[in-house]
Design an enzyme around this catalytic site. Structure first.
Site, PDB file in Angstrom:
ATOM      1  N   ASN A 246       2.135  -1.303   1.863  1.00 21.26           N
ATOM      2  CA  ASN A 246       1.444  -0.522   2.872  1.00 21.26           C
ATOM      3  C   ASN A 246       0.285  -1.316   3.470  1.00 21.26           C
ATOM      4  O   ASN A 246       0.346  -1.740   4.626  1.00 21.26           O
ATOM      5  CB  ASN A 246       0.956   0.805   2.280  1.00 21.26           C
ATOM      6  N   ASP A 247      -0.736  -1.579   2.674  1.00 20.77           N
ATOM      7  CA  ASP A 247      -1.907  -2.274   3.203  1.00 20.77           C
ATOM      8  C   ASP A 247      -1.572  -3.647   3.798  1.00 20.77           C
ATOM      9  O   ASP A 247      -2.199  -4.074   4.760  1.00 20.77           O
ATOM     10  CB  ASP A 247      -2.962  -2.453   2.104  1.00 20.77           C
TER      11      ASP A 247
END
Lengths: 470, 98
Positions: free
Chosen positions: A396-397
């Site tokens: 995600n990040d």
């Protein structure tokens, strides 16, 4: 018992084992040479142990062989049985053992200094050896208690969330100063209480240093503890005047330090801010108010399969979520199906993906993904512009464009994959609710070309495989 | 060996470590950690010295048992570390040429 008379062949043997350890690390420059390198390491260790046994009068051979057999059996069985996804906690557990062994060796040297040749017949330990011993015990104890906490967090036996004590910076600094002060005082007073206090305080500081560090920073912590275990071995090497221990300690110490540096850089965080801890503690810290309802598209496994089959090139970005869902085998199956359909499949791995350096590479290797299909961030990032599908699974990040554009974001400046340049983005995620470890929203969810595949990663990939086969 | 010689070896080894570790491919960083773990258990040398000593000094017996315990711990690491590294490295395969 007269010590110091280490025969010169023994010194050469220890040097040889130090050199073999260097070759063991050198072998890791490519997977092709790595296996030979590992064998060099084993030979080096055998030489070091053999030399020690031959050059010392041994009063208790059966006990020693028994101890090696017990430890060896435990280690061997664990190494055979451990699941690859559990590798980070295994490494943390191993670090803790090195730390504890260093403490024990330091204490043995304190209690029986003549055996180590660091004291005269009167039992007074040389001042320099006392400092080395004190530092060795201190670093070993920090490695031990820090690694135990890291192990508990990685194994999920303790919450990964940072635990913040009030006034912890003052407390930590005070404890470190006290340890150094006591080690200095140890040169004046050889009393038992001094070394006991150093040991106790070091156990405490190791614990205090790691509890405020959150799950996302674990790659740095594991590397850092790796480094500490090396410095502990080096300090003991100074006490024993042993070249094999000094060379190894220096190698391991620098190795862990470099890995910590690489991990910090890959998150654009300073080492100090990681040590200070607290990252990922408060989800409202970044972009909390910006989380208004925005439109996003949900896709099905069938939609995804159709687009993937029609694509010319697909780049797969795995993250920690893939490890949690154990989806690596299903993912490789999907890759195989796509390759059969003539699609060019590549894997892209961010340096901090997973819970330790290189975690994703090992999982993909376990699932039989050839290592020449797996690429590092800087090698593949320019290819997203020509890629038809960016397939994000459990990450995600590391794909969040806010890292490039939003100066207020906690992850600003972190190098990320340019997935927004791909024609289609597929994002496997358990639900829309969760955010990454950094606790920030991700614009990629709401882009026109993004298809959200909401399900357990393994189940979703298996369904896609089924749909491709139809 | 005097302190300066030992320190020289240490400083040189730090530099060797620096250059060798930078040349390790990122794909093998997990095996790197596992193998550094195994080799840092060379601390077993100290444990063996303690465990082997016969000495009749006051602390010698305690020292021996601490040493033996350290031998157990270091052996877990040596065997476990090398075995798990070998297991991981065996999995890294190149693309089969068809």
């Amino acid at each position: 018992m007269e010590h110091v008379a280490t025969p010169s062949w023994a010194s050469l043997a220890y040097l040889a084992s130090g050199v073999l350890f260097i070759l063991a690390l050198r072998g890791l420059s490519s997977p092709a040479t790595s296996r030979t390198g590992n064998r060099f390491g084993m030979v080096g260790m055998a030489i070091a142990v053999g030399t020690t046994l031959v050059t010392h009068q041994i009063a208790s051979l059966p006990e020693i062989l028994g101890a090696i057999a017990i430890g060896g059996a435990i280690g061997w069985v664990t190494a055979r049985k451990i699941a690859m996804t559990d590798m980070p906690q295994l490494v943390a557990a191993f670090h803790s053992l090195v730390g504890l062994a260093a403490v024990l060796v330091g204490w043995s040297a304190y209690l029986n200094p003549q055996a180590f040749g660091i004291a005269g017949a009167d039992g007074v330990i040389e001042a320099q050896s006392r400092v080395e011993m004190g530092l060795g015990i201190a670093i070993g104890a920090i490695t031990f208690s820090g690694s135990v906490i890291a192990f508990l967090k990685l194994a999920g036996k303790m919450s990964g969330a940072p635990i913040m004590l009030p006034g912890r910076h003052v407390l930590n600094l005070g404890t470190i100063v006290a340890i150094l002060g006591l080690t200095a005082y140890f040169t004046q007073d050889q009393g038992l209480w001094v070394i006991a206090a150093v040991t106790a305080l070091s156990f405490i500081i190791g614990f205090l240093l790691i509890i405020p560090i959150g799950g996302a920073d674990m790659p740095v912590v594991v590397s850092m503890l790796n480094s500490y275990s090396g410095w502990a071995a080096a300090a003991m090497g100074f006490t024993l005047h042993n070249t094999a221990m000094i060379i190894t300690g220096a190698l391991v110490g620098s190795s862990g330090a470099i890995l910590s540096y690489i991990m910090c850089k890959a998150m654009n965080r300073s080492f100090l801010s990681v040590i200070a801890g607290g990252f990922g503690a408060a989800p409202e810290a970044g972009g909390g108010e910006a989380r208004e309802q925005r439109p996003w598209k949900r896709g099905s496994a069938e939609d995804a399969a159709f687009l993937l089959k029609e694509a010319e090139s697909v780049i797969i970005i795995p993250g920690y979520g893939m490890a949690v869902a154990q989806a690596q085998h299903a993912l490789r199956e999907m890759g195989d199906q796509l390759k059969k359909a003539g699609v060019n499949v590549k894997y892209a791995i961010h340096p901090v993906a997973g819970r330790m350096p290189g975690h994703m590479n090992v999982l993909l290797a376990e699932a039989n993904v050839p290592y020449d299909e797996v690429f590092e961030l800087e090698d593949i990032n320019s290819e997203f512009g020509q890629c038809d599908v960016a397939f994000i699974i459990g990450a995600n990040d590391v794909v969040n464009p806010a890292a490039k554009t939003d100066k207020t974001s906690p992850i600003y400046g972190m190098p990320v994959f340019d997935v927004d340049k791909a024609k289609t983005i597929m994002f496997i995620k358990r639900s829309m609710g969760g955010v990454g470890y950094a606790g920030v929203d991700n614009d990629v969810f709401y882009m026109d070309q993004t298809m959200m595949l909401l399900a357990d990663a393994k189940k979703m990939v298996e369904e896609i495989v089924k749909a491709i086969q139809h | 060996m005097d302190f300066i010689s030992i320190l020289s070896i240490f400083v040189m080894a730090c530099f060797v470590g620096y250059y060798v570790v930078w040349s390790v491919t990122p794909a093998l960083h997990t095996p790197l950690m596992a193998v550094t773990n195994a080799i840092s258990s060379v601390i077993i040398v100290g444990a063996l010295i303690a465990a082997a000593a016969a000495g009749s000094a006051q602390g010698a017996s305690t020292s021996k048992w601490l040493g033996l315990l350290a031998v157990v711990l270091a052996s877990v690491n040596i065997f476990g570390g090398f075995a798990v590294t070998a297991r991981m490295l065996a999995m890294y395969k190149k693309k089969e040429k068809k």
